[in-house]
Design an enzyme around this catalytic site. Structure first.
Site, PDB file in Angstrom:
ATOM      1  N   HIS A 241      45.690  55.247 115.307  1.00  0.00           N
ATOM      2  CA  HIS A 241      44.823  54.349 114.543  1.00  0.00           C
ATOM      3  C   HIS A 241      44.019  55.196 113.573  1.00  0.00           C
ATOM      4  O   HIS A 241      43.252  56.064 113.978  1.00  0.00           O
ATOM      5  CB  HIS A 241      43.894  53.563 115.462  1.00  0.00           C
ATOM      6  CG  HIS A 241      43.038  52.574 114.721  1.00  0.00           C
ATOM      7  ND1 HIS A 241      43.432  51.280 114.489  1.00  0.00           N
ATOM      8  CD2 HIS A 241      41.818  52.709 114.138  1.00  0.00           C
ATOM      9  CE1 HIS A 241      42.496  50.652 113.804  1.00  0.00           C
ATOM     10  NE2 HIS A 241      41.507  51.499 113.576  1.00  0.00           N
ATOM     11  N   CYS A 242      44.213  54.972 112.280  1.00  0.00           N
ATOM     12  CA  CYS A 242      43.569  55.788 111.257  1.00  0.00           C
ATOM     13  C   CYS A 242      42.292  55.104 110.793  1.00  0.00           C
ATOM     14  O   CYS A 242      42.342  53.978 110.265  1.00  0.00           O
ATOM     15  CB  CYS A 242      44.515  55.996 110.075  1.00  0.00           C
ATOM     16  SG  CYS A 242      43.789  56.971 108.739  1.00  0.00           S
ATOM     17  N   PRO A 243      41.133  55.739 110.946  1.00  0.00           N
ATOM     18  CA  PRO A 243      39.893  55.095 110.482  1.00  0.00           C
ATOM     19  C   PRO A 243      39.796  55.024 108.972  1.00  0.00           C
ATOM     20  O   PRO A 243      39.054  54.193 108.437  1.00  0.00           O
ATOM     21  CB  PRO A 243      38.797  55.989 111.074  1.00  0.00           C
ATOM     22  CG  PRO A 243      39.446  57.322 111.252  1.00  0.00           C
ATOM     23  CD  PRO A 243      40.878  57.045 111.578  1.00  0.00           C
ATOM     24  N   ASN A 247      43.220  50.788 110.026  1.00  0.00           N
ATOM     25  CA  ASN A 247      44.414  50.130 110.536  1.00  0.00           C
ATOM     26  C   ASN A 247      45.259  51.180 111.255  1.00  0.00           C
ATOM     27  O   ASN A 247      44.979  52.376 111.162  1.00  0.00           O
ATOM     28  CB  ASN A 247      45.217  49.487 109.403  1.00  0.00           C
ATOM     29  CG  ASN A 247      46.015  48.290 109.882  1.00  0.00           C
ATOM     30  OD1 ASN A 247      46.305  48.154 111.068  1.00  0.00           O
ATOM     31  ND2 ASN A 247      46.358  47.398 108.956  1.00  0.00           N
TER      32      ASN A 247
END
Length: 525
Positions: A241-243, A247
């Site tokens: 999960h990439c901040p 998403n």
């Protein structure tokens, strides 16, 4: 006990196995399922101290499989039915257009470019725009805006685009970097990774026993999928999960996300060159050297004609700040691009790399003599690359079924995950809370070392009350990670997992037969 586990338990208690049939799983898959059931029984039956757990798991893992020479009667028909799936919990974000139908919905829309446009301006675009309301996209877009705007202004000072063809090409390339970076960034954010359809079950009912069940999504987890706490959905081929895009990076947006990681450093390198050349040319005629001093005149440049954008002290400071921002982005994002290319060329996500490492540790710890082979590496970097990057912009497959290498089957990885879950239960340690903990990230009242050594992760913290029971699975020197043992039925069966300070708990000693505390202690409720 969950309905799907009850069906499996009935089939295991009956001692039946499916006869060989055209649709039956291969023999090595049936053997893996038998060993998996033994791992589960070893984990579920464990109620004593942790020292007894590994021995049971070792015995279960080493026990020989039943002979296959004599065919056994088939499973009862009711044991092969997947449980009914109730309505899922509400989601914090509306699903992407492909969430309901997996990869097929995206294929119906056409190419990857049209999918990105449909996700940005299609129905529900305003609701999906909520993803922008997060510190990650705010910082990322601010960096792009500062570097792009400053580079365009400096390009007009250094190499005026209307005078020569070289200046025009330089300015058009700068605009091209900005457009492509923003396009791939928003594609990765709004198209999304692709989610396992709510209520999904495998085509063959007997394959349910090889898959994990997600209580939040009320569906089975497809191979290579994992549940994301932030998105509150099971993500297909989840990497992380990439901040920065708020998403997940997964099946559908892996190519867009990787292109963004490639284009951002390239654009920053071009912008850095413009910053350096602009500051050099603007300061060249402003510096005067004396016998013992150096003077810099930052007043308006004496040029004929005068520059459209005056280069004063504020412009110099802005260019210097943008240069540092661009160089830092080049290094940081460039390292992420190298990591993602390794993931793509080996066809092994970050989560799957961690699963493979734990598989080797488990086999070495129990000395089972197994050999775990990662099933999704095609043996060729080009074949692995083509699964993500295609000419149509649509990744291969549908995100649910994956091609596997020779000697493996579709559920090799999911069976290993279930074994590791059972092993984690066996090797976990029970603790009891002796102090209250509010669940804050950096607690001030729990000691200086606990405050400064808080885990650098987005994993949640769990609030503790005095007397709570926690099943710890891993930990650091001053922090531990585990799951709260819910006793009352009013808790709804929702698992509470996260980090908590080590000095807030103590090891809980209990009797293996009665599950009661020893040495006169009273079990806390």
């Amino acid at each position: 006990m969950a309905p799907h586990r009850r069906h499996r338990g009935e089939a295991a208690a009956a001692g039946h196995s499916r006869p060989a049939a055209p649709h039956a799983p291969p023999r090595n898959l049936q053997g893996a399922g038998t060993r998996l059931r033994r791992y589960r029984r070893a984990a579920v039956s464990r109620r004593g101290p942790i020292a007894n757990g590994p021995r049971r798991a070792v015995a279960a893992a080493r026990a020989p499989l039943p002979p296959r020479s004599a065919p056994s009667p088939p499973f009862p028909s009711h044991s092969l039915r997947c449980p009914p799936l109730p309505t899922p919990f509400p989601l914090p974000f509306p699903p992407s257009p492909s969430a309901a139908g997996g990869g097929h919905a995206r294929r119906r829309r056409g190419g990857g470019g049209r999918a990105a446009v449909a996700a940005m301006v299609g129905p529900g675009a305003l609701q999906r725009a909520r993803r922008l309301c997060h510190w990650g996209p705010a910082v990322a877009l601010a960096v792009v805006a500062v570097c792009s705007a400053t580079a365009m202004a400096d390009a007009a000072l250094w190499y005026w685009p209307l005078d020569t063809a070289g200046g025009s090409v330089n300015f058009v390339m700068l605009l091209n970097w900005t457009v492509m970076i923003l396009y791939n960034y928003f594609s990765a954010m709004f198209v999304g990774p692709g989610y396992v359809p709510l209520g999904w079950t495998p085509e063959k009912s007997q394959d349910c026993m090889y898959l994990q069940y997600c209580k939040v999504c009320q569906s089975y987890k497809a191979p290579r999928s994992h549940h994301c706490r932030k998105c509150n959905r099971c993500v297909m081929k989840m990497d992380h999960h990439c901040p920065w895009i708020n998403n997940c990076c997964g099946y559908q947006n892996h190519a867009s996300f990787t292109l963004f990681l490639l284009l951002a450093p390239l654009g920053c390198i071009h912008a850095s060159f413009i910053f350096i050349m602009t500051m050099y040319t603007q300061l060249y005629n402003r510096i005067s050297f004396g016998w013992s001093s150096v003077k810099i005149d930052m007043s308006a440049a004496k040029r004929d004609p005068r520059p459209i954008i005056p280069f004063g002290l504020s412009a110099f400071a802005a260019s210097l700040f943008a240069l540092g921002l661009a160089l830092g982005t080049t290094i940081a994002v460039g390292m992420l691009f190298i990591i993602q290319m390794k993931v793509i060329l080996t066809n092994k996500t970050s989560i799957e790399s961690w699963i493979e490492e734990k598989a080797k540790d488990r086999i070495q710890y129990y000395q089972t003599g197994e050999t775990f082979i990662f099933p999704y590496d095609m043996g060729s970097k080009w074949k692995n690359f083509r699964q993500v990057f295609t000419w149509s912009g649509i990744p291969e497959g549908d995100g649910l079924d994956w091609p596997v290498r020779d000697g493996c089957h579709q559920y090799s990885l999911t069976i290993e995950q279930l074994k590791q879950k059972a092993d984690k239960r066996v090797r976990s340690v029970r603790y009891r809370a002796i102090e209250d903990y509010s669940g804050v990230c950096c607690p001030v009242t729990k000691g200086v070392k606990t405050f400064f050594t808080t885990p650098c992760t987005e994993e949640p913290r769990i609030a503790l009350s005095k007397g709570d029971l926690i099943l710890a699975t891993r930990g650091l020197k001053h922090w531990m990670y585990g799951e709260k043992i819910l006793i009352s039925a009013a808790d709804g069966g929702i698992r509470e997992r996260g980090w908590f300070p080590r000095n807030c708990v103590e090891k809980y000693q209990y009797d293996s037969e009665t599950d009661q505390p020893v040495d006169g202690e009273k079990k806390s409720k």
